[in-house]
Design an enzyme around this catalytic site. Sequence first.
Site: not given
Ligand code: GUN
Length: 287
Positions: A53, A97, A120
């Site tokens: 990311k 996350q 998100d």
């Molecule tokens: N963990 C796995 N996929 C995601 C996601 O799309 N967003 C977040 N914040 N954590 C994750």
Amino acid sequence: MAVLIDGKKIAAEVRGEIAAETAVFKDKHGFAPGLTVIIVGEDPASQVYVRNKKRACEEVGFASRVIEMPEQTTEAELLAQIDALVKDDAVHGILVQLPVPKHISEEAILRAIPPHKDVDAFHTENVGKIMIGDFEYLPCTPAGVMELLRHENIDPAGKECVVVGRSNIVGKPMAMLLLHANGTVTIAHSRTKNLAEITRRADILVVAVGRAEFITGDMVKDGAVVIDVGMNRKADGKLCGDVDFASVEPKASAITPVPGGVGPMTITMLLRNTLTAAESAVRAADK
Ligand code: GUN
């Protein structure tokens, strides 16, 4: 033979568009869209996702920051960190996350990120907006799937769409986006009876169950479009999806590979949401 839907290539195209829009944004406003990602603990898969990311943010010209907090961080400490970011005008998007360690309530954390910084689209207000179809932030993985379909000129309107999996992150919002695109949508899940009968109805089959090679060729209609959201590691260490590519690909008209299908699109949609958040912040400040 199926068309291979090249998520890497499509993601690169969309990221190019986002980079160009970001350059215009920075010229106009004198600052970059900012995304801060918080990671609590040392889950190796999460560390990889967070690194990816950050790199993607840098590539399109965002100001990105990763805050690493130890496994034993308390919920109060994490909430205090989020609160500091909520108050920071240079931070347009906040992402914690998942999963967070078990002693921290995921629900409390997701509630603490206000809807306008919730890139998100996990906050209940943003989830509700997805339901209604009036949304600013798109749930990243389902939005990435829709973008892949658009790029391949696959229109869900009037088609039988089957989503296997009912998670809040993928299955449920995926079904909503397909419904908004006028698909006839069925959600199948672990308690569904006669799963193969249902998946065989699908013109568009989206699979997000987290089980390696779960969907096999006999469960797929000839000519179906198959979208594999899964990312699993086999005993030999190789990555694979939720779809058994070898038996499904010969029947499908189009299919996403794993890796290189949906995965690259998820982060791309996060970038899109962060740029949207920055543009909204500018608009709100102008008012
Ligand atoms: N963990 C796995 N996929 C995601 C996601 O799309 N967003 C977040 N914040 N954590 C994750």
